[in-house]
Design a protein around this motif. Structure first.
Motif, PDB file in Angstrom:
ATOM      1  N   GLU A 158     -30.823  48.282 -61.683  1.00  0.00           N
ATOM      2  CA  GLU A 158     -31.028  48.409 -60.239  1.00  0.00           C
ATOM      3  C   GLU A 158     -32.432  48.930 -59.943  1.00  0.00           C
ATOM      4  O   GLU A 158     -33.114  48.448 -59.053  1.00  0.00           O
ATOM      5  N   GLN A 159     -32.844  49.939 -60.740  1.00  0.00           N
ATOM      6  CA  GLN A 159     -34.183  50.495 -60.547  1.00  0.00           C
ATOM      7  C   GLN A 159     -35.254  49.420 -60.709  1.00  0.00           C
ATOM      8  O   GLN A 159     -36.193  49.337 -59.942  1.00  0.00           O
ATOM      9  N   ARG A 160     -35.075  48.610 -61.771  1.00  0.00           N
ATOM     10  CA  ARG A 160     -36.066  47.572 -62.054  1.00  0.00           C
ATOM     11  C   ARG A 160     -36.119  46.542 -60.930  1.00  0.00           C
ATOM     12  O   ARG A 160     -37.180  46.146 -60.467  1.00  0.00           O
ATOM     13  N   MET A 161     -34.923  46.126 -60.471  1.00  0.00           N
ATOM     14  CA  MET A 161     -34.855  45.128 -59.401  1.00  0.00           C
ATOM     15  C   MET A 161     -35.544  45.648 -58.154  1.00  0.00           C
ATOM     16  O   MET A 161     -36.317  44.935 -57.512  1.00  0.00           O
ATOM     17  N   GLU A 162     -35.287  46.917 -57.857  1.00  0.00           N
ATOM     18  CA  GLU A 162     -35.846  47.490 -56.642  1.00  0.00           C
ATOM     19  C   GLU A 162     -37.369  47.530 -56.748  1.00  0.00           C
ATOM     20  O   GLU A 162     -38.088  47.145 -55.828  1.00  0.00           O
ATOM     21  N   LYS A 163     -37.846  47.990 -57.906  1.00  0.00           N
ATOM     22  CA  LYS A 163     -39.298  48.077 -58.122  1.00  0.00           C
ATOM     23  C   LYS A 163     -39.933  46.683 -58.049  1.00  0.00           C
ATOM     24  O   LYS A 163     -40.982  46.488 -57.425  1.00  0.00           O
ATOM     25  N   ALA A 164     -39.280  45.694 -58.676  1.00  0.00           N
ATOM     26  CA  ALA A 164     -39.835  44.343 -58.687  1.00  0.00           C
ATOM     27  C   ALA A 164     -39.925  43.789 -57.277  1.00  0.00           C
ATOM     28  O   ALA A 164     -40.903  43.134 -56.909  1.00  0.00           O
ATOM     29  N   LYS A 165     -38.903  44.084 -56.452  1.00  0.00           N
ATOM     30  CA  LYS A 165     -38.929  43.582 -55.082  1.00  0.00           C
ATOM     31  C   LYS A 165     -40.032  44.252 -54.284  1.00  0.00           C
ATOM     32  O   LYS A 165     -40.718  43.615 -53.489  1.00  0.00           O
ATOM     33  N   ARG A 166     -40.217  45.566 -54.539  1.00  0.00           N
ATOM     34  CA  ARG A 166     -41.291  46.272 -53.838  1.00  0.00           C
ATOM     35  C   ARG A 166     -42.646  45.682 -54.242  1.00  0.00           C
ATOM     36  O   ARG A 166     -43.520  45.473 -53.415  1.00  0.00           O
ATOM     37  N   LEU A 167     -42.800  45.391 -55.549  1.00  0.00           N
ATOM     38  CA  LEU A 167     -44.062  44.821 -56.033  1.00  0.00           C
ATOM     39  C   LEU A 167     -44.350  43.473 -55.385  1.00  0.00           C
ATOM     40  O   LEU A 167     -45.473  43.178 -54.996  1.00  0.00           O
ATOM     41  N   MET A 168     -43.294  42.651 -55.258  1.00  0.00           N
ATOM     42  CA  MET A 168     -43.506  41.343 -54.656  1.00  0.00           C
ATOM     43  C   MET A 168     -43.999  41.481 -53.235  1.00  0.00           C
ATOM     44  O   MET A 168     -44.888  40.746 -52.800  1.00  0.00           O
ATOM     45  N   ALA A 169     -43.444  42.460 -52.502  1.00  0.00           N
ATOM     46  CA  ALA A 169     -43.924  42.690 -51.142  1.00  0.00           C
ATOM     47  C   ALA A 169     -45.371  43.188 -51.181  1.00  0.00           C
ATOM     48  O   ALA A 169     -46.199  42.771 -50.374  1.00  0.00           O
ATOM     49  N   ASP A 170     -45.675  44.063 -52.143  1.00  0.00           N
ATOM     50  CA  ASP A 170     -47.044  44.610 -52.245  1.00  0.00           C
ATOM     51  C   ASP A 170     -48.083  43.531 -52.454  1.00  0.00           C
ATOM     52  O   ASP A 170     -49.201  43.636 -51.960  1.00  0.00           O
ATOM     53  N   VAL A 171     -47.743  42.504 -53.241  1.00  0.00           N
ATOM     54  CA  VAL A 171     -48.734  41.464 -53.501  1.00  0.00           C
ATOM     55  C   VAL A 171     -48.626  40.309 -52.494  1.00  0.00           C
ATOM     56  O   VAL A 171     -49.260  39.277 -52.670  1.00  0.00           O
ATOM     57  N   GLY A 172     -47.815  40.518 -51.440  1.00  0.00           N
ATOM     58  CA  GLY A 172     -47.795  39.540 -50.363  1.00  0.00           C
ATOM     59  C   GLY A 172     -46.957  38.307 -50.629  1.00  0.00           C
ATOM     60  O   GLY A 172     -47.281  37.229 -50.160  1.00  0.00           O
ATOM     61  N   LEU A 173     -45.859  38.468 -51.395  1.00  0.00           N
ATOM     62  CA  LEU A 173     -44.963  37.327 -51.616  1.00  0.00           C
ATOM     63  C   LEU A 173     -43.646  37.604 -50.909  1.00  0.00           C
ATOM     64  O   LEU A 173     -43.197  38.751 -50.851  1.00  0.00           O
ATOM     65  N   SER A 174     -43.012  36.544 -50.365  1.00  0.00           N
ATOM     66  CA  SER A 174     -41.736  36.767 -49.718  1.00  0.00           C
ATOM     67  C   SER A 174     -40.645  36.816 -50.785  1.00  0.00           C
ATOM     68  O   SER A 174     -40.767  36.208 -51.849  1.00  0.00           O
ATOM     69  N   LEU A 175     -39.573  37.552 -50.475  1.00  0.00           N
ATOM     70  CA  LEU A 175     -38.519  37.775 -51.473  1.00  0.00           C
ATOM     71  C   LEU A 175     -37.687  36.528 -51.750  1.00  0.00           C
ATOM     72  O   LEU A 175     -36.908  36.500 -52.702  1.00  0.00           O
ATOM     73  N   GLU A 176     -37.863  35.505 -50.915  1.00  0.00           N
ATOM     74  CA  GLU A 176     -37.126  34.255 -51.159  1.00  0.00           C
ATOM     75  C   GLU A 176     -37.405  33.701 -52.552  1.00  0.00           C
ATOM     76  O   GLU A 176     -36.558  33.066 -53.163  1.00  0.00           O
ATOM     77  N   ASN A 193     -35.777  34.509 -57.151  1.00  0.00           N
ATOM     78  CA  ASN A 193     -34.974  33.816 -58.163  1.00  0.00           C
ATOM     79  C   ASN A 193     -35.463  32.405 -58.478  1.00  0.00           C
ATOM     80  O   ASN A 193     -34.756  31.605 -59.057  1.00  0.00           O
ATOM     81  N   ARG A 194     -36.706  32.117 -58.037  1.00  0.00           N
ATOM     82  CA  ARG A 194     -37.244  30.792 -58.355  1.00  0.00           C
ATOM     83  C   ARG A 194     -38.125  30.877 -59.597  1.00  0.00           C
ATOM     84  O   ARG A 194     -38.563  31.942 -59.990  1.00  0.00           O
ATOM     85  N   ARG A 195     -38.399  29.715 -60.170  1.00  0.00           N
ATOM     86  CA  ARG A 195     -39.280  29.672 -61.339  1.00  0.00           C
ATOM     87  C   ARG A 195     -40.720  29.387 -60.902  1.00  0.00           C
ATOM     88  O   ARG A 195     -40.945  28.875 -59.813  1.00  0.00           O
ATOM     89  N   PRO A 196     -41.700  29.696 -61.779  1.00  0.00           N
ATOM     90  CA  PRO A 196     -43.114  29.545 -61.376  1.00  0.00           C
ATOM     91  C   PRO A 196     -43.473  28.144 -60.907  1.00  0.00           C
ATOM     92  O   PRO A 196     -44.386  27.981 -60.107  1.00  0.00           O
ATOM     93  N   SER A 197     -42.747  27.114 -61.375  1.00  0.00           N
ATOM     94  CA  SER A 197     -43.098  25.750 -60.984  1.00  0.00           C
ATOM     95  C   SER A 197     -42.947  25.538 -59.484  1.00  0.00           C
ATOM     96  O   SER A 197     -43.523  24.612 -58.927  1.00  0.00           O
ATOM     97  N   ALA A 198     -42.164  26.415 -58.824  1.00  0.00           N
ATOM     98  CA  ALA A 198     -41.979  26.259 -57.383  1.00  0.00           C
ATOM     99  C   ALA A 198     -43.103  26.919 -56.595  1.00  0.00           C
ATOM    100  O   ALA A 198     -43.116  26.878 -55.373  1.00  0.00           O
ATOM    101  N   PHE A 199     -44.054  27.563 -57.312  1.00  0.00           N
ATOM    102  CA  PHE A 199     -45.105  28.304 -56.620  1.00  0.00           C
ATOM    103  C   PHE A 199     -46.452  27.612 -56.763  1.00  0.00           C
ATOM    104  O   PHE A 199     -46.699  26.895 -57.728  1.00  0.00           O
ATOM    105  N   SER A 200     -47.343  27.864 -55.798  1.00  0.00           N
ATOM    106  CA  SER A 200     -48.706  27.336 -55.895  1.00  0.00           C
ATOM    107  C   SER A 200     -49.529  28.230 -56.816  1.00  0.00           C
ATOM    108  O   SER A 200     -49.088  29.307 -57.213  1.00  0.00           O
ATOM    109  N   GLY A 201     -50.737  27.780 -57.159  1.00  0.00           N
ATOM    110  CA  GLY A 201     -51.601  28.536 -58.051  1.00  0.00           C
ATOM    111  C   GLY A 201     -51.891  29.950 -57.562  1.00  0.00           C
ATOM    112  O   GLY A 201     -51.816  30.911 -58.317  1.00  0.00           O
ATOM    113  N   GLY A 202     -52.190  30.063 -56.279  1.00  0.00           N
ATOM    114  CA  GLY A 202     -52.486  31.387 -55.716  1.00  0.00           C
ATOM    115  C   GLY A 202     -51.274  32.290 -55.765  1.00  0.00           C
ATOM    116  O   GLY A 202     -51.379  33.484 -56.085  1.00  0.00           O
ATOM    117  N   GLN A 203     -50.076  31.728 -55.499  1.00  0.00           N
ATOM    118  CA  GLN A 203     -48.856  32.535 -55.540  1.00  0.00           C
ATOM    119  C   GLN A 203     -48.541  32.977 -56.966  1.00  0.00           C
ATOM    120  O   GLN A 203     -48.146  34.117 -57.194  1.00  0.00           O
TER     121      GLN A 203
END
Lengths: 303, 314
Positions: free
Chosen positions: A116-134, A137-147
């Motif tokens: 739970e701690q890890r999940m929470e931290k990871a979600k906070r990090l994603m917000a910190d770097v400007g990514l939406s939480l959607e 659970n996706r794989r990198p192939s669904a993201f652009s280079g910048g993302q």
């Protein structure tokens, strides 16, 4: 004591000197920019700092301790405190892990946290770097280079490193995405206070990010100067060549093509391409001399 | 007189895409002129070049409009006729020139093959010519005996420019020719393209994601966003007094050396939801007005000269 000290560092592959007599201090929280053309040994230096390859001679000291004389425990602590972000984000993330798993992986290696701690931290990090939480659970192939690059940055800062090595992190991105990543790194650095080794061939990006800029040519340091001095006060002919090429491309100045001298020389590595080359440069290698208090130049012509 | 290249209302639609990759693009290019096309990845720059060359992959669902080279319609031209045009009428330099050279053949062999087929030279004379051409782009003649993987990126780019010197194409299509290169080499490649234009009177269509990089040699610039041209004008006018908010953003987000050190880089805002109609840039535009989401702006003469597709700054 500086955070990182490179002491007369050399790495050779057979006869080829990739990194030669490299000496540099990086203070806690400082950003040092490393700039040079491809093949000048920038990435070799990054690998040496991360302890991925063993230097031929010289030392890499982290808080005064030699990387290659560390105990297992110290080594593991170093692996957490020094993190790296690579040029090609889609190649540095595992295609089979979801982005959330990728960000959690380093934490799982270094911290005894609950899931739970890890999940929470990871979600906070994603917000910190400007990514939406959607995307969690996706794989990198669904993201652009910048993302993907944002994910790689989140992964690196998740374990609270004190040194971040950034190897051409913006080189493969569009200009508008480059600007976003550079601003993001500047913000994170302010918030987290880590030291940075920012490697790039883009002078503009290096100046924007760095407190100090190190100009490297064929494995050696040519010039060290404060970032804000780069456009106006660069002294070394090689730094000037880089600056001139940039303003040439942007159409601001004319530039006379300079034909390199043929043959091999014992002296200054830049001699063949230097428009000011003197007899002495052919025979002797110039050492890094202080020009002003925090500006160092390795050149006979400028002394 | 009709210009050398005329692209009119050109559109390319890929399968399973909600909008055309190139959408109603019109351009024209006179002999000896350089036109820069600028935009982010995915804006349709490369599809535009492939379209002009007539290289349509199988996933293309539909093509519309007209592409004329010296008055001759290129769309729908039989492969055989198009093949005759390649090289001498139009030539292409790709971003990664490693993939445009045959990896299994030495550079000299490739020179002799192409010069033989296009100019009818014998092996001996093509090798003499090849040495001359390589000298012209500052490459040693030893390269002729090497394989492409033994050359650096800048050298490979220059081999292709050397070939262009020989074939003297009327139109050169250059797709990000300098993006993968070091700054010092970028300067050299641009200089050689400039020579090509001067000596062979070739027109060049130069594609890049960096406005600064095209401003050196382009006479005119077209800025593309999501398949459409949003601004089109003389280089100095687009660079110095950009009209479209997207062009302004593209210029402002480059970490230029003349920028004050403490200043933050400008970020073009992130787009919100999917495009539903109206201006494609509206969801990211700092200057949008209610009209923008209702009606797509047409490309029309702007206040500062040139053409702009924008409701607020036209």
């Amino acid at each position: 004591m500086p955070l990182l000290r490179l002491n007369n560092l050399c790495k050779s592959y057979g006869k080829f000197q990739a990194v030669d007599s490299f000496t540099l201090d990086l203070e806690e929280g400082e950003t040092v920019g490393l700039v040079g053309e491809s093949g000048c040994g920038k990435s070799t230096l990054a690998a040496l700092v991360m302890g991925l390859i063993r230097p031929t001679s010289g030392q890499v000291l982290f808080e005064g301790r030699d990387l290659w004389k560390m105990t297992g425990k110290e080594w593991k602590a170093y692996r957490r405190q020094a993190q790296m972000v690579f040029q090609d984000p889609s190649a540095s993330l595992s295609p089979r892990m979801t982005v959330g798993e990728s960000i959690q992986e380093p934490m799982r290696n270094f911290f005894k946290w609950s899931k739970e701690q890890r999940m929470e931290k990871a979600k906070r990090l994603m917000a910190d770097v400007g990514l939406s939480l959607e995307g969690f659970n996706r794989r990198p192939s669904a993201f652009s280079g910048g993302q993907c690059q944002r994910v790689a940055i989140a992964r690196a800062i998740g374990v609270s490193p004190r040194l971040l090595v950034l190897d051409e992190v913006t080189a493969s991105l569009d200009v508008s995405i480059q600007a976003q990543i550079l601003n993001l790194l500047a913000d994170l650095r302010k918030a987290e206070g880590f030291g940075c080794l920012f490697i790039s061939h883009d002078l503009g990006a290096v100046r924007y990010m760095s407190d100090r800029v190190v100009v490297m040519y064929l494995g050696r340091i040519m010039e060290v100067l404060p970032g804000e001095d780069l456009p106006q006060n660069a002294k070394h002919p090689y730094t000037q060549l880089l600056l001139n090429s940039m303003s040439f491309i942007e159409g601001q100045t004319a530039q006379e093509p300079f034909t390199p001298k043929e043959g091999t020389f014992q002296g200054c590595p830049f001699y063949a391409r230097c428009p000011y080359g003197m007899e002495r440069c052919k025979r002797e290698i110039p050492s890094l001399k202080s020009f002003t208090q925090n500006h160092f130049v390795a050149c006979f012509y400028n002394l | 007189m009709e210009p050398l290249l005329v692209v009119e209302h050109f559109s390319v639609q890929y399968q399973r895409m909600d909008r055309p990759a190139v959408d109603d693009v019109s351009l024209s290019l006179n002999p000896g002129q350089v036109l820069g096309v600028v935009g982010e990845s995915g804006c349709g720059k490369t599809t535009l070049i492939k379209g002009i060359l007539g290289f349509f992959p199988h996933c293309v669902a539909g093509v519309a409009g007209s592409v004329r080279l010296e008055g001759k319609e290129l769309l729908g031209l039989p492969d055989k006729e198009r093949r005759n045009l390649l090289g001498t009428s139009m030539d292409v330099i790709a971003q990664d020139s490693g993939t445009s050279l045959n990896p299994m053949k030495r550079i000299g062999k490739q020179f002799s093959q192409i010069l033989g087929e296009k100019l009818g030279l014998s092996y001996q004379s093509s090798m003499i010519y090849a040495r001359e051409l390589l000298a012209r782009v500052n490459c040693p003649k030893e390269l002729l005996n090497r394989f492409p993987f033994q050359l650096s990126g800048g050298q490979r780019q220059r081999v292709l420019i050397a070939l262009a010197f020989a074939l003297r194409p009327k139109l050169l299509l250059a797709d990000e020719p300098t993006s993968a290169l070091d700054v010092t080499v970028q300067g050299q490649v641009l200089r050689e393209l400039e020579l090509l234009r001067r000596d062979c009177k070739s027109a060049i269509l130069l594609i890049s994601h960096n406005l600064g990089a095209v401003s050196r040699i382009a006479d005119q610039v077209a800025v593309m966003y999501q398949g459409q041209v949003v601004e089109y004008g003389e280089t100095h006018q687009v660079m110095d007094t950009p009209s479209h908010p997207y062009t302004k953003g593209l210029i402002a987000c480059v970490p230029s050396l003349s920028l004050p050190k403490s200043q933050r880089l400008y970020n073009i805002p992130q787009g919100g939801k999917e495009w539903e109609g109206g201006c494609r840039f509206a969801s990211r535009c700092p200057e949008r007005i209610p009209d923008c989401q209702r009606q797509a702006p047409q490309l029309r003469p702007g206040k500062k000269g040139g053409l702009v597709a924008c409701h607020c700054c036209g």
